[in-house]
Motif scaffolding. Structure first.
Motif, PDB file in Angstrom:
ATOM      1  N   ALA A 112       2.590  -7.657  -7.685  1.00 26.07           N
ATOM      2  CA  ALA A 112       2.627  -7.614  -6.078  1.00 26.07           C
ATOM      3  C   ALA A 112       2.442  -6.651  -5.465  1.00 26.07           C
ATOM      4  O   ALA A 112       1.984  -6.502  -4.285  1.00 26.07           O
ATOM      5  CB  ALA A 112       4.222  -8.223  -5.914  1.00 26.07           C
ATOM      6  N   THR A 113       2.775  -5.154  -6.052  1.00 23.86           N
ATOM      7  CA  THR A 113       2.533  -3.842  -5.285  1.00 23.86           C
ATOM      8  C   THR A 113       1.533  -2.940  -5.860  1.00 23.86           C
ATOM      9  O   THR A 113       1.190  -1.915  -5.382  1.00 23.86           O
ATOM     10  CB  THR A 113       3.916  -3.125  -5.412  1.00 23.86           C
ATOM     11  OG1 THR A 113       4.489  -3.038  -6.693  1.00 23.86           O
ATOM     12  CG2 THR A 113       4.928  -4.220  -4.512  1.00 23.86           C
ATOM     13  N   ASN A 114       0.776  -3.253  -7.018  1.00 20.67           N
ATOM     14  CA  ASN A 114       0.092  -2.282  -7.518  1.00 20.67           C
ATOM     15  C   ASN A 114      -1.464  -2.419  -6.869  1.00 20.67           C
ATOM     16  O   ASN A 114      -2.107  -3.578  -6.840  1.00 20.67           O
ATOM     17  CB  ASN A 114      -0.233  -2.513  -9.086  1.00 20.67           C
ATOM     18  CG  ASN A 114      -1.009  -1.449  -9.873  1.00 20.67           C
ATOM     19  OD1 ASN A 114      -2.235  -0.929  -9.458  1.00 20.67           O
ATOM     20  ND2 ASN A 114      -0.260  -0.925 -10.985  1.00 20.67           N
ATOM     21  N   ILE A 115      -2.126  -1.452  -6.353  1.00 22.74           N
ATOM     22  CA  ILE A 115      -3.351  -1.714  -5.701  1.00 22.74           C
ATOM     23  C   ILE A 115      -4.357  -2.002  -6.495  1.00 22.74           C
ATOM     24  O   ILE A 115      -5.237  -2.964  -5.996  1.00 22.74           O
ATOM     25  CB  ILE A 115      -3.748  -0.541  -4.923  1.00 22.74           C
ATOM     26  CG1 ILE A 115      -4.839  -0.779  -3.825  1.00 22.74           C
ATOM     27  CG2 ILE A 115      -3.984   0.698  -5.819  1.00 22.74           C
ATOM     28  CD1 ILE A 115      -4.810   0.462  -2.913  1.00 22.74           C
ATOM     29  N   LYS A 116      -4.382  -1.641  -7.991  1.00 21.87           N
ATOM     30  CA  LYS A 116      -5.400  -2.305  -8.835  1.00 21.87           C
ATOM     31  C   LYS A 116      -5.315  -3.796  -9.059  1.00 21.87           C
ATOM     32  O   LYS A 116      -6.522  -4.316  -9.387  1.00 21.87           O
ATOM     33  CB  LYS A 116      -5.136  -1.640 -10.290  1.00 21.87           C
ATOM     34  CG  LYS A 116      -5.425  -0.018 -10.138  1.00 21.87           C
ATOM     35  CD  LYS A 116      -5.345   0.510 -11.563  1.00 21.87           C
ATOM     36  CE  LYS A 116      -5.609   1.900 -11.561  1.00 21.87           C
ATOM     37  NZ  LYS A 116      -5.393   2.458 -12.925  1.00 21.87           N
ATOM     38  N   LEU A 117      -4.021  -4.282  -8.741  1.00 20.12           N
ATOM     39  CA  LEU A 117      -4.243  -5.807  -8.954  1.00 20.12           C
ATOM     40  C   LEU A 117      -4.236  -6.530  -7.619  1.00 20.12           C
ATOM     41  O   LEU A 117      -3.974  -7.784  -7.808  1.00 20.12           O
ATOM     42  CB  LEU A 117      -2.838  -5.966  -9.735  1.00 20.12           C
ATOM     43  CG  LEU A 117      -2.668  -5.407 -10.975  1.00 20.12           C
ATOM     44  CD1 LEU A 117      -1.241  -5.808 -11.685  1.00 20.12           C
ATOM     45  CD2 LEU A 117      -3.629  -5.661 -12.252  1.00 20.12           C
ATOM     46  N   ALA A 118      -4.383  -6.148  -6.602  1.00 21.96           N
ATOM     47  CA  ALA A 118      -4.475  -6.506  -5.303  1.00 21.96           C
ATOM     48  C   ALA A 118      -5.638  -7.616  -5.367  1.00 21.96           C
ATOM     49  O   ALA A 118      -6.595  -7.413  -6.002  1.00 21.96           O
ATOM     50  CB  ALA A 118      -4.637  -5.593  -4.219  1.00 21.96           C
ATOM     51  N   LYS A 119      -5.368  -8.734  -4.487  1.00 25.29           N
ATOM     52  CA  LYS A 119      -6.270  -9.806  -4.597  1.00 25.29           C
ATOM     53  C   LYS A 119      -7.106  -9.604  -3.188  1.00 25.29           C
ATOM     54  O   LYS A 119      -8.219 -10.321  -3.234  1.00 25.29           O
ATOM     55  CB  LYS A 119      -5.513 -11.162  -4.498  1.00 25.29           C
ATOM     56  CG  LYS A 119      -4.991 -11.417  -5.997  1.00 25.29           C
ATOM     57  CD  LYS A 119      -4.111 -12.709  -6.000  1.00 25.29           C
ATOM     58  CE  LYS A 119      -3.785 -12.842  -7.405  1.00 25.29           C
ATOM     59  NZ  LYS A 119      -2.962 -14.435  -7.388  1.00 25.29           N
ATOM     60  N   THR A 120      -6.581  -9.539  -2.121  1.00 28.64           N
ATOM     61  CA  THR A 120      -7.099  -9.543  -1.035  1.00 28.64           C
ATOM     62  C   THR A 120      -6.911  -8.308   0.057  1.00 28.64           C
ATOM     63  O   THR A 120      -6.005  -7.372  -0.270  1.00 28.64           O
ATOM     64  CB  THR A 120      -6.713 -10.630   0.044  1.00 28.64           C
ATOM     65  OG1 THR A 120      -5.133 -10.731   0.073  1.00 28.64           O
ATOM     66  CG2 THR A 120      -7.222 -12.070  -0.514  1.00 28.64           C
ATOM     67  N   VAL A 121      -7.679  -8.088   1.112  1.00 22.27           N
ATOM     68  CA  VAL A 121      -7.563  -6.947   1.976  1.00 22.27           C
ATOM     69  C   VAL A 121      -7.308  -7.416   3.388  1.00 22.27           C
ATOM     70  O   VAL A 121      -7.810  -8.493   3.959  1.00 22.27           O
ATOM     71  CB  VAL A 121      -8.640  -6.025   2.049  1.00 22.27           C
ATOM     72  CG1 VAL A 121      -8.525  -5.041   3.003  1.00 22.27           C
ATOM     73  CG2 VAL A 121      -9.198  -5.265   0.567  1.00 22.27           C
ATOM     74  N   LYS A 122      -6.296  -6.726   4.240  1.00 22.73           N
ATOM     75  CA  LYS A 122      -5.933  -7.439   5.464  1.00 22.73           C
ATOM     76  C   LYS A 122      -6.166  -5.963   6.258  1.00 22.73           C
ATOM     77  O   LYS A 122      -5.146  -4.848   6.166  1.00 22.73           O
ATOM     78  CB  LYS A 122      -4.780  -7.930   5.477  1.00 22.73           C
ATOM     79  CG  LYS A 122      -4.152  -8.249   7.007  1.00 22.73           C
ATOM     80  CD  LYS A 122      -2.678  -9.322   7.112  1.00 22.73           C
ATOM     81  CE  LYS A 122      -2.539  -9.471   8.627  1.00 22.73           C
ATOM     82  NZ  LYS A 122      -1.199 -10.055   8.450  1.00 22.73           N
ATOM     83  N   LEU A 123      -6.844  -6.106   7.518  1.00 24.67           N
ATOM     84  CA  LEU A 123      -7.117  -4.852   8.488  1.00 24.67           C
ATOM     85  C   LEU A 123      -6.051  -4.947   9.439  1.00 24.67           C
ATOM     86  O   LEU A 123      -5.957  -6.120  10.005  1.00 24.67           O
ATOM     87  CB  LEU A 123      -8.218  -4.633   8.782  1.00 24.67           C
ATOM     88  CG  LEU A 123      -9.346  -4.067   7.731  1.00 24.67           C
ATOM     89  CD1 LEU A 123     -10.735  -3.930   8.228  1.00 24.67           C
ATOM     90  CD2 LEU A 123      -8.986  -2.903   7.171  1.00 24.67           C
ATOM     91  N   SER A 124      -5.407  -4.183  10.076  1.00 31.03           N
ATOM     92  CA  SER A 124      -4.718  -4.145  11.430  1.00 31.03           C
ATOM     93  C   SER A 124      -5.157  -2.591  12.258  1.00 31.03           C
ATOM     94  O   SER A 124      -5.553  -1.720  11.595  1.00 31.03           O
ATOM     95  CB  SER A 124      -3.455  -4.081  11.232  1.00 31.03           C
ATOM     96  OG  SER A 124      -2.702  -3.027  10.551  1.00 31.03           O
ATOM     97  N   PHE A 125      -5.315  -2.846  13.490  1.00 32.87           N
ATOM     98  CA  PHE A 125      -5.640  -1.661  14.222  1.00 32.87           C
ATOM     99  C   PHE A 125      -4.457  -1.278  15.261  1.00 32.87           C
ATOM    100  O   PHE A 125      -4.198  -2.051  15.808  1.00 32.87           O
ATOM    101  CB  PHE A 125      -7.050  -2.100  14.965  1.00 32.87           C
ATOM    102  CG  PHE A 125      -8.176  -2.401  13.820  1.00 32.87           C
ATOM    103  CD1 PHE A 125      -8.923  -1.259  13.273  1.00 32.87           C
ATOM    104  CD2 PHE A 125      -8.248  -3.721  13.673  1.00 32.87           C
ATOM    105  CE1 PHE A 125     -10.081  -1.602  12.413  1.00 32.87           C
ATOM    106  CE2 PHE A 125      -9.597  -3.991  12.588  1.00 32.87           C
ATOM    107  CZ  PHE A 125     -10.083  -3.004  11.941  1.00 32.87           C
TER     108      PHE A 125
END
Length: 372
Positions: free
Chosen positions: A194-207
């Motif tokens: 759930a929290t390791n960036i190597k295992l992340a599945k998607t990316v969400k941007l906010s501005f």
């Protein structure tokens, strides 16, 4: 009649003697050439975050997995002989995992690299043999077409003591250490998914628009905060212009991972320093201030285009940083080109008609990026 019978008895006796002498050696030769067969046994985990996509053999010595001592001779000395897994280590381990671990390709693909998989034995007193088992496995995750991201390593060691004779302890020791490595991987994946960036599945941007309170030397662009002549605090340099500002764009990035999503928050900076802005005496009028404000507006437009392009991108966990950097550099280049075009076509504001046209153009573009 007696002589032929004697000859037949002699030959039979000789054959029996040779058979008695040869058979133990023949049986020992068979033992030395027998490979280790991994017993099928269900690995005691149910993966919910991964599946084993491939296994690679990265050992320095791939000729065998074990060097086994035969029964000791009369001098108490013997030379170890090599024994491999049946079919070879790579084939045997692939087969064992394939038979005994659930495989759901909807999960993350994991590659196992066999770094070490070896048994060595030494003779002890009293006819005993001590074996040392060492296993090192590297776990990586395949990402994209050809990228493998290293995740973690498993190192296992075990010893056993056996009587000189058939090495019965080797197979279950190998099997259990292989299982322990998979269990170790499963535990790590469950904790880290759930929290390791190597295992992340998607990316969400906010501005967001970067702000600084209280305001210091740097002015950050706000619609409700236009430039004033008090912001022009630099000494007047040489040259023929009436006034000058130095706007720029940038961003601050904050990243956190939650529920396997990389949340990237970009605080967009459109700013200029008061200490680098200047105006000549007697040139402080609304027309000149508008010209300088438009330089600031152009920087805001370039930043807005930066945001728009990022929103349109298909960002993945393996390429989002590169795309953000690329689009930022493109926006910075666009800003510089627009600033030069603006000054060239308005002749630094001295062409009132061109200035009016540019003011209208800039207002139109601002409306697209900030909604006014």
């Amino acid at each position: 009649m007696i002589k032929p019978v004697f000859k037949r008895q002699f030959r039979c006796t000789l054959i029996l003697i040779l058979t008695f002498l040869i058979f133990p050696a023949f049986r020992f030769a068979i033992a030395q050439t027998s490979n280790i067969v991994l017993k099928d046994e269900q690995i005691p985990v149910t993966p919910k975050e991964f599946y084993i996509a491939s296994v690679t053999d990265e050992r320095d010595n791939r000729s065998a997995v074990a060097w086994i001592l035969p029964p000791l001779n009369t001098t108490g000395q013997a030379k170890a002989y090599p024994v491999d897994l049946q079919g070879g280590a790579l084939v045997a381990i692939k087969q064992f995992i394939g038979h005994n671990l659930l495989r759901d390709t909807a999960y993350r693909p994991i590659t196992i690299g066999l770094k070490k998989f070896i048994v060595t034995e030494t003779a002890l007193t009293g006819g005993l043999v001590e074996g040392h088992v060492a296993v090192v496995m590297s776990f990586g995750m395949t990402r994209g077409d050809d990228e493998t991201l290293h995740l973690l390593d498993y190192k296992g060691d075990a010893t056993y003591t056996r009587n000189a004779g058939p090495p019965q302890e080797i197979e279950p020791t190998f099997r259990h250490m292989l299982e322990n490595g998979i269990v170790y991987l499963n535990t790590w994946m469950d904790r880290q998914a759930a929290t390791n960036i190597k295992l992340a599945k998607t990316v969400k941007l906010s501005f967001t628009d970067y702000e600084e309170r209280p305001e210091g030397d740097t002015i950050y662009y706000l619609v409700k905060r236009p430039l004033t002549w008090d912001d022009f605090q630099s000494k007047i340099p040489g040259g023929s212009y009436d006034a000058e500002v130095y706007p720029t764009i940038g961003y601050e990035e904050h990243t956190e991972v939650a529920k396997s999503v990389i949340n990237v928050a970009l605080a967009i900076k459109v700013c200029l320093p008061k200490s680098a802005s200047w105006v000549r005496d007697g040139r402080r009028n609304d027309y000149n201030l508008n010209h300088e404000q438009r330089h600031f507006d152009i920087a805001k437009i370039a930043a807005g285009h930066f945001i728009q392009k990022l929103k349109a991108e298909n960002l993945t966990v393996s390429n989002y940083e590169g795309i953000i950097n690329f689009e930022y550099l493109e926006a910075y280049r666009e800003m510089n080109n627009l600033q030069k075009q603006y000054d060239d076509e308005t002749r630094h504001g001295s062409d009132e008609q061109a200035q009016q046209q540019w003011s209208e153009r800039i207002d139109k573009e601002l409306g697209k990026v900030i909604g006014r």
